[in-house]
Enzyme design. Structure first.
Site, PDB file in Angstrom:
ATOM      1  N   TRP A  33      87.180  24.313  12.981  1.00 44.07           N
ATOM      2  CA  TRP A  33      87.560  23.351  11.577  1.00 44.07           C
ATOM      3  C   TRP A  33      89.036  23.130  11.191  1.00 44.07           C
ATOM      4  CZ3 TRP A  33      82.725  25.525  11.667  1.00 44.07           C
ATOM      5  CH2 TRP A  33      81.787  25.178  10.631  1.00 44.07           C
ATOM      6  N   ASP A  36      91.238  25.287   8.800  1.00 41.65           N
ATOM      7  CA  ASP A  36      91.411  26.455   9.489  1.00 41.65           C
ATOM      8  C   ASP A  36      92.240  26.842  10.629  1.00 41.65           C
ATOM      9  OD1 ASP A  36      88.601  26.067   8.137  1.00 41.65           O
ATOM     10  OD2 ASP A  36      88.239  28.172   8.449  1.00 41.65           O
ATOM     11  N   GLY A 168      87.890  21.703   0.602  1.00 39.84           N
ATOM     12  CA  GLY A 168      87.852  23.207   1.200  1.00 39.84           C
ATOM     13  C   GLY A 168      87.527  24.113   0.289  1.00 39.84           C
ATOM     14  N   ASP A 170      84.441  24.156  -1.706  1.00 36.74           N
ATOM     15  CA  ASP A 170      83.125  23.682  -1.803  1.00 36.74           C
ATOM     16  C   ASP A 170      82.442  23.587  -3.273  1.00 36.74           C
ATOM     17  OD1 ASP A 170      83.976  23.788   0.701  1.00 36.74           O
ATOM     18  OD2 ASP A 170      82.279  24.640   1.565  1.00 36.74           O
ATOM     19  N   TYR A 353      81.888  32.840  -3.633  1.00 35.79           N
ATOM     20  CA  TYR A 353      82.572  32.100  -2.824  1.00 35.79           C
ATOM     21  C   TYR A 353      83.795  31.233  -3.617  1.00 35.79           C
ATOM     22  CZ  TYR A 353      81.707  28.922   1.415  1.00 35.79           C
ATOM     23  OH  TYR A 353      81.985  28.253   2.459  1.00 35.79           O
ATOM     24  N   GLU A 397      86.101  37.062   4.727  1.00 34.69           N
ATOM     25  CA  GLU A 397      86.334  35.688   4.431  1.00 34.69           C
ATOM     26  C   GLU A 397      86.917  35.651   3.020  1.00 34.69           C
ATOM     27  OE1 GLU A 397      82.684  33.950   4.748  1.00 34.69           O
ATOM     28  OE2 GLU A 397      83.572  31.601   4.493  1.00 34.69           O
TER      29      GLU A 397
HETATM   30  C1  9WN Z   1      81.910  23.507   5.047  1.00 34.58           C
HETATM   31  C2  9WN Z   1      85.168  27.036   7.607  1.00 34.58           C
HETATM   32  C3  9WN Z   1      84.917  26.433   6.157  1.00 34.58           C
HETATM   33  C4  9WN Z   1      86.327  26.435   5.440  1.00 34.58           C
HETATM   34  C5  9WN Z   1      86.007  26.111   4.027  1.00 34.58           C
HETATM   35  C6  9WN Z   1      84.807  26.704   3.390  1.00 34.58           C
HETATM   36  C7  9WN Z   1      83.817  26.664   4.255  1.00 34.58           C
HETATM   37  C8  9WN Z   1      82.069  25.088   5.279  1.00 34.58           C
HETATM   38  C9  9WN Z   1      80.836  25.907   4.966  1.00 34.58           C
HETATM   39  O1  9WN Z   1      83.991  27.300   5.565  1.00 34.58           O
HETATM   40  O2  9WN Z   1      83.156  25.557   4.215  1.00 34.58           O
HETATM   41  O3  9WN Z   1      83.100  23.115   5.449  1.00 34.58           O
HETATM   42  O4  9WN Z   1      79.873  25.473   5.787  1.00 34.58           O
HETATM   43  O5  9WN Z   1      80.735  26.377   3.816  1.00 34.58           O
HETATM   44  O6  9WN Z   1      84.572  26.478   2.239  1.00 34.58           O
HETATM   45  O7  9WN Z   1      87.099  25.960   3.060  1.00 34.58           O
HETATM   46  O8  9WN Z   1      87.283  25.568   6.026  1.00 34.58           O
HETATM   47  O9  9WN Z   1      85.750  28.299   7.346  1.00 34.58           O
END
Ligand code: 9WN
Length: 424
Positions: A33, A36, A168, A170, A353, A397
């Protein structure tokens, strides 16, 4: 405690390393990602500066010809159904002409130049020998140009995001308003993979997902073109714009290091900073708020994204943001754990979340921003609280911001990475 914690954090990063990059979490997020990787590099530089450099290099190796850095770079070796929406959904090759690596077509907040500069600083000699910044600099410039050029959708010259995943954060309540205009796809028309590894009550809802998938499919079906039509969801987000401004400051340092002219980056920092204050800052509220490109309206909400502009050097409204950070709505000076949403608001949820839980990456950004603007006491409280939470709850997380209890995935890479940096 500190020595053991450092060791444990390093072990998480080593376990999640895939050879060229690091997965955010083994089961829930089995690919690379974008933002990340930036936070991961900041921590990984304390374990292996070479790997930290490779982390960013592999991400930028997947950069699109138009300069965008995709939010997911798919690992070929991972089974297709392991994450939804996977590579077959995004069909990136149809636009980029590149089959491998396959990527998504969305972006994430531009924290990369900051990470690149911090990674360089961990071992300048190695970085110079490998030509790390010399190779990365033009790519970072192209990435920022994509955002300021192709994504300047609304008035004021600020960057717009076109999907909640791009923020980021969501399912932030800040997006509830603009998302309510999007007709969700029926839940049965796609299969979520996240619920196999996570508690449903801590994740976005099926209706949220129905809207996310609809928006992503529409963007894809328009060839990921940024205009002339404006996507159904288009907002100027304070976190994205603030990180871009701070990243321009880092890019000025990088430019000086590689023999390029830093002046355009200082100018861009100034321009973005002024536009953010003019268009997004709400004086009465002491916060920056996202702005809806369609209506021009401020999306008044208590998102912690509105405090992230503290990372911007020279921000004239920093004192007001510090007051908000320590006030009733966030209480960062007491708890040290920044909730992702206003704890006095009816929508605040300690578990779901981005609607309340505290996140390590946001805490790390605020720690930096508070120090930058001289609020060192509050910054120290944030640092101590994050380290204590990591020691007690592990590298989860996210955290319940009231109790510090761990939520979401375990052995989460950026939680381990920023803890390592805070311990340094
Ligand atoms: C969609 C990976 C990512 C983070 C985001 C977080 C979450 C993804 C998901 O996970 O998003 O991109 O599937 O929920 O919200 O900030 O980069 O850790």
């Amino acid at each position: 405690m500190t020595a053991g914690l450092r060791e444990r954090a390093s072990r998480v990063l080593l376990a999640n390393w895939q050879g060229q990059s690091t997965v955010p979490a083994a089961d829930l997020y089995p690919h690379q990602w974008s933002w990340d990787s930036a936070f991961i590099a900041v921590g990984l530089r304390h374990v292996s500066p070479r790997r930290a450099q490779r982390e960013l290099e592999s991400l930028f190796g997947a950069q699109w010809p138009d300069g965008r850095v995709p939010h997911i770079v798919f690992d070929r070796a991972t089974p297709a159904g392991a994450y939804f929406p996977g590579a077959d959904f995004w069909r990136s090759a149809a636009v980029t002409g590149v089959r491998h690596p396959a990527t998504s077509g969305l972006v994430q907040p531009p924290v990369h130049a900051i990470a690149a500069w911090e990674t360089f600083r961990a071992d300048p000699e190695l970085a110079r020998r490998r030509g790390f910044l010399a190779r990365l600099y033009p790519r970072l410039v192209a990435w920022h140009r994509y955002l300021t050029g192709r994504r300047a959708l609304g008035t004021g010259g600020l960057v717009s995001i076109v999907h909640p995943w791009e923020s980021g954060m969501d399912n932030s309540p800040a997006w509830d308003g603009p998302l309510s205009r999007v007709e969700p796809l029926p839940a049965g028309s796609f299969r979520r993979a996240d619920l196999a590894h996570a508690v449903a009550g801590e994740r976005p809802t099926d209706t949220d997902y129905g809207r996310y998938v609809r928006l992503a499919a529409d963007y894809r079906d328009h060839g990921y073109a940024d205009g002339p039509a404006i996507p159904a969801f288009a907002v100027q987000d304070p976190l994205t714009n603030a990180l871009l401004a701070a990243a321009e400051a880092a890019l000025a340092d990088i430019a000086a290091e590689v023999g390029a002219d830093p002046a355009p980056h200082h100018a861009e920092l100034k321009r973005l900073r002024e536009a953010m204050v003019e268009w997004l800052f709400d004086e009465g509220d002491g916060l920056l708020h996202a702005r809806d490109v369609h209506t021009g309206q401020s999306l008044r909400a208590g998102s912690v994204a509105g405090l992230v502009p503290l990372v911007v050097p020279g921000l004239p409204v920093a004192d007001a943001l510090v007051r908000t950070a320590v006030g009733d709505r966030f209480r960062i000076g007491e708890t040290g754990l920044p909730p992702s949403y206003d704890r006095t608001d009816a929508l605040f949820d300690t578990s779901r979340y981005w609607r309340g839980p505290a996140w390590f990456n946001i805490g790390w950004l605020l720690w930096r921003g508070l120090r930058l603007h001289g609020a060192t006491g509050v910054a120290d409280t944030v640092r101590a609280a994050l380290v204590r939470a990591a020691a007690r709850a592990g590298f989860r997380e996210y955290l319940d911001p009231l109790t510090g209890h761990g939520r979401g995935a375990r052995d989460f890479s950026w939680s381990a990475a920023v803890t390592l940096d805070l311990l340094d």
